[in-house]
Design a protein around this motif. Sequence first.
Motif, PDB file in Angstrom:
ATOM      1  N   VAL A 101     -18.870 -10.759 -11.072  1.00 58.15           N
ATOM      2  CA  VAL A 101     -18.424 -10.841 -12.466  1.00 58.15           C
ATOM      3  C   VAL A 101     -17.904  -9.490 -12.956  1.00 58.15           C
ATOM      4  CG1 VAL A 101     -19.133 -11.346 -14.838  1.00 58.15           C
ATOM      5  CG2 VAL A 101     -19.992 -12.754 -12.958  1.00 58.15           C
ATOM      6  N   LEU A 102     -18.557  -8.390 -12.556  1.00 58.98           N
ATOM      7  CA  LEU A 102     -18.093  -7.065 -12.958  1.00 58.98           C
ATOM      8  C   LEU A 102     -16.678  -6.812 -12.474  1.00 58.98           C
ATOM      9  CD1 LEU A 102     -18.760  -4.305 -14.272  1.00 58.98           C
ATOM     10  CD2 LEU A 102     -19.460  -3.531 -12.003  1.00 58.98           C
ATOM     11  N   TYR A 103     -16.337  -7.392 -11.315  1.00 57.11           N
ATOM     12  CA  TYR A 103     -15.023  -7.120 -10.735  1.00 57.11           C
ATOM     13  C   TYR A 103     -13.882  -7.822 -11.464  1.00 57.11           C
ATOM     14  CZ  TYR A 103     -13.955  -3.911  -7.055  1.00 57.11           C
ATOM     15  OH  TYR A 103     -13.622  -2.766  -6.389  1.00 57.11           O
ATOM     16  N   THR A 104     -14.168  -8.405 -12.612  1.00 57.52           N
ATOM     17  CA  THR A 104     -13.089  -8.906 -13.476  1.00 57.52           C
ATOM     18  C   THR A 104     -12.490  -7.765 -14.298  1.00 57.52           C
ATOM     19  OG1 THR A 104     -14.661  -9.445 -15.245  1.00 57.52           O
ATOM     20  CG2 THR A 104     -14.145 -11.194 -13.666  1.00 57.52           C
ATOM     21  N   VAL A 121       3.325  -7.186 -18.317  1.00 58.02           N
ATOM     22  CA  VAL A 121       2.607  -8.429 -18.010  1.00 58.02           C
ATOM     23  C   VAL A 121       3.594  -9.440 -17.434  1.00 58.02           C
ATOM     24  CG1 VAL A 121       1.151 -10.271 -18.904  1.00 58.02           C
ATOM     25  CG2 VAL A 121       0.990  -7.979 -19.881  1.00 58.02           C
ATOM     26  N   THR A 122       3.616  -9.580 -16.132  1.00 57.91           N
ATOM     27  CA  THR A 122       4.542 -10.482 -15.449  1.00 57.91           C
ATOM     28  C   THR A 122       3.865 -11.823 -15.170  1.00 57.91           C
ATOM     29  OG1 THR A 122       3.845  -9.731 -13.253  1.00 57.91           O
ATOM     30  CG2 THR A 122       5.600  -8.481 -14.343  1.00 57.91           C
ATOM     31  N   LYS A 123       4.633 -12.746 -14.622  1.00 58.72           N
ATOM     32  CA  LYS A 123       4.080 -14.054 -14.276  1.00 58.72           C
ATOM     33  C   LYS A 123       2.995 -13.926 -13.202  1.00 58.72           C
ATOM     34  CE  LYS A 123       8.208 -16.752 -15.433  1.00 58.72           C
ATOM     35  NZ  LYS A 123       9.285 -17.652 -14.920  1.00 58.72           N
ATOM     36  N   ILE A 124       3.219 -13.010 -12.269  1.00 63.88           N
ATOM     37  CA  ILE A 124       2.226 -12.803 -11.212  1.00 63.88           C
ATOM     38  C   ILE A 124       0.924 -12.271 -11.797  1.00 63.88           C
ATOM     39  CG2 ILE A 124       1.656 -11.419  -9.171  1.00 63.88           C
ATOM     40  CD1 ILE A 124       4.563 -11.580  -8.348  1.00 63.88           C
ATOM     41  N   VAL A 125       1.037 -11.346 -12.743  1.00 65.44           N
ATOM     42  CA  VAL A 125      -0.153 -10.795 -13.390  1.00 65.44           C
ATOM     43  C   VAL A 125      -0.902 -11.883 -14.148  1.00 65.44           C
ATOM     44  CG1 VAL A 125      -0.959  -9.260 -15.227  1.00 65.44           C
ATOM     45  CG2 VAL A 125       0.675  -8.423 -13.530  1.00 65.44           C
ATOM     46  N   LEU A 126      -0.169 -12.733 -14.855  1.00 63.50           N
ATOM     47  CA  LEU A 126      -0.802 -13.831 -15.587  1.00 63.50           C
ATOM     48  C   LEU A 126      -1.497 -14.801 -14.626  1.00 63.50           C
ATOM     49  CD1 LEU A 126       1.899 -14.636 -18.296  1.00 63.50           C
ATOM     50  CD2 LEU A 126      -0.318 -13.520 -18.635  1.00 63.50           C
ATOM     51  N   PHE A 127      -0.858 -15.060 -13.485  1.00 62.37           N
ATOM     52  CA  PHE A 127      -1.463 -15.915 -12.466  1.00 62.37           C
ATOM     53  C   PHE A 127      -2.739 -15.279 -11.931  1.00 62.37           C
ATOM     54  CE2 PHE A 127      -1.721 -17.137  -7.894  1.00 62.37           C
ATOM     55  CZ  PHE A 127      -2.040 -18.482  -8.088  1.00 62.37           C
ATOM     56  N   ALA A 128      -2.677 -13.974 -11.697  1.00 57.32           N
ATOM     57  CA  ALA A 128      -3.839 -13.242 -11.194  1.00 57.32           C
ATOM     58  C   ALA A 128      -4.981 -13.280 -12.198  1.00 57.32           C
ATOM     59  CB  ALA A 128      -3.456 -11.796 -10.885  1.00 57.32           C
ATOM     60  N   LEU A 129      -4.645 -13.124 -13.484  1.00 56.41           N
ATOM     61  CA  LEU A 129      -5.662 -13.204 -14.531  1.00 56.41           C
ATOM     62  C   LEU A 129      -6.324 -14.582 -14.522  1.00 56.41           C
ATOM     63  CD1 LEU A 129      -3.893 -11.427 -17.539  1.00 56.41           C
ATOM     64  CD2 LEU A 129      -5.893 -10.622 -16.292  1.00 56.41           C
ATOM     65  N   GLY A 130      -5.500 -15.609 -14.351  1.00 53.41           N
ATOM     66  CA  GLY A 130      -6.016 -16.969 -14.309  1.00 53.41           C
ATOM     67  C   GLY A 130      -6.982 -17.174 -13.149  1.00 53.41           C
ATOM     68  N   LEU A 131      -6.653 -16.578 -11.994  1.00 58.75           N
ATOM     69  CA  LEU A 131      -7.538 -16.688 -10.831  1.00 58.75           C
ATOM     70  C   LEU A 131      -8.891 -16.031 -11.095  1.00 58.75           C
ATOM     71  CD1 LEU A 131      -5.162 -15.955  -7.796  1.00 58.75           C
ATOM     72  CD2 LEU A 131      -6.142 -18.155  -8.465  1.00 58.75           C
ATOM     73  N   SER A 132      -8.854 -14.825 -11.660  1.00 57.53           N
ATOM     74  CA  SER A 132     -10.097 -14.107 -11.928  1.00 57.53           C
ATOM     75  C   SER A 132     -10.969 -14.843 -12.939  1.00 57.53           C
ATOM     76  CB  SER A 132      -9.791 -12.695 -12.443  1.00 57.53           C
ATOM     77  OG  SER A 132      -9.185 -11.913 -11.434  1.00 57.53           O
ATOM     78  N   ILE A 133     -10.343 -15.279 -14.016  1.00 56.93           N
ATOM     79  CA  ILE A 133     -11.091 -16.002 -15.048  1.00 56.93           C
ATOM     80  C   ILE A 133     -11.595 -17.333 -14.501  1.00 56.93           C
ATOM     81  CG2 ILE A 133     -10.911 -17.136 -17.306  1.00 56.93           C
ATOM     82  CD1 ILE A 133      -8.833 -14.965 -18.024  1.00 56.93           C
ATOM     83  N   GLY A 134     -10.761 -18.002 -13.708  1.00 55.94           N
ATOM     84  CA  GLY A 134     -11.153 -19.268 -13.110  1.00 55.94           C
ATOM     85  C   GLY A 134     -12.327 -19.113 -12.161  1.00 55.94           C
ATOM     86  N   VAL A 276     -11.788 -14.418  -7.769  1.00 57.82           N
ATOM     87  CA  VAL A 276     -11.815 -13.166  -8.534  1.00 57.82           C
ATOM     88  C   VAL A 276     -11.142 -12.042  -7.755  1.00 57.82           C
ATOM     89  CG1 VAL A 276     -13.300 -11.364  -9.490  1.00 57.82           C
ATOM     90  CG2 VAL A 276     -13.868 -13.779  -9.867  1.00 57.82           C
ATOM     91  N   ILE A 277     -11.527 -11.873  -6.492  1.00 52.93           N
ATOM     92  CA  ILE A 277     -10.986 -10.786  -5.678  1.00 52.93           C
ATOM     93  C   ILE A 277      -9.488 -10.980  -5.410  1.00 52.93           C
ATOM     94  CG2 ILE A 277     -11.138  -9.570  -3.476  1.00 52.93           C
ATOM     95  CD1 ILE A 277     -13.462  -9.187  -5.510  1.00 52.93           C
ATOM     96  N   THR A 278      -9.060 -12.228  -5.190  1.00 50.83           N
ATOM     97  CA  THR A 278      -7.628 -12.498  -4.993  1.00 50.83           C
ATOM     98  C   THR A 278      -6.845 -12.087  -6.231  1.00 50.83           C
ATOM     99  OG1 THR A 278      -8.122 -14.365  -3.528  1.00 50.83           O
ATOM    100  CG2 THR A 278      -5.913 -14.273  -4.489  1.00 50.83           C
ATOM    101  N   GLY A 279      -7.395 -12.408  -7.401  1.00 49.67           N
ATOM    102  CA  GLY A 279      -6.739 -12.006  -8.635  1.00 49.67           C
ATOM    103  C   GLY A 279      -6.639 -10.500  -8.752  1.00 49.67           C
ATOM    104  N   VAL A 280      -7.708  -9.794  -8.392  1.00 48.90           N
ATOM    105  CA  VAL A 280      -7.716  -8.337  -8.455  1.00 48.90           C
ATOM    106  C   VAL A 280      -6.669  -7.745  -7.509  1.00 48.90           C
ATOM    107  CG1 VAL A 280      -9.084  -6.277  -7.943  1.00 48.90           C
ATOM    108  CG2 VAL A 280     -10.117  -8.191  -9.177  1.00 48.90           C
TER     109      VAL A 280
END
Length: 288
Positions: A101-104, A121-134, A276-280
Amino acid sequence: MDDETVGIALVLTSAIGFGTLGIFGVLAADEGLSIPTVLALRFSLAAVAVWAVLWYRGRFRLLRGRLLAVAFALGAVGYATQSGLYFLGLEFMTAGMVAIVLYTYPAFVVCLVALTNPDRVTKIVLFALGLSIGGVALITGVDPAGADPRGIVVVLGAALAYSLYIVVSQRALTSVDAETLTAFVLPAAAISFVVFGIGTNTLALPGSVTGWGVVLAIALVATVVPVLTFFAGLSRVGASRASIISTAEPGVTVALGALVLHEPVTGVTVLGGTLVITGVVLIHLEGA
């Protein structure tokens, strides 16, 4: 080994060192040590060690004026808050879950940067954010073995505090090198916990050899060694690659939690942590 291989090994060593923090934190609690006691000793001992290393290398430098004030605030407020919430989270969740959780925190950094630089903030960044939050949502909603909602909130608070620390420290690093800044952040964090511990009457020295051993391990193995090896590796492989390699840290904590503390590791934990790690990693690649 060539310089690049040495750099990768150093950053991995750093990730392993930081990955032990949650394990030693649980062991410290088992010894009856309060959070202010553990963290006051952690940062005090680490500060002495880092200052000694810098002095030996001839790189010690005193900070003054505004830069000193910024370093003090980063330690006494930013790093202290992050560390305190991290250790508090260990009272509600497994060490592995806390690390995941800290790694968000990179997601929080992106959100903070977006406030002033929305173009980044690009589409890839938004996708990455979604992965971490998900990933965090998946763990929280499906895995009761390690995810306490109170712990999730506490550790997300730690991630937010760490992201603020990173954003502010990046500005300070335009005027001072990271090792010197760290040398002043550490004692400032120690002072914060000494004051808090005295004010709450929760400050007491360890009463056993085991207790002192755990505290020394937190200060040296989980703080000084990973800090110094990260900086050494950073100079060889660059910031982006070092950040990506460092994502091994929560995996180390999960593995050590299972091996040392017999913490449960479910398929949902692994899947959520992977998201989470994939998003990071995507965030770091996009920022490279």
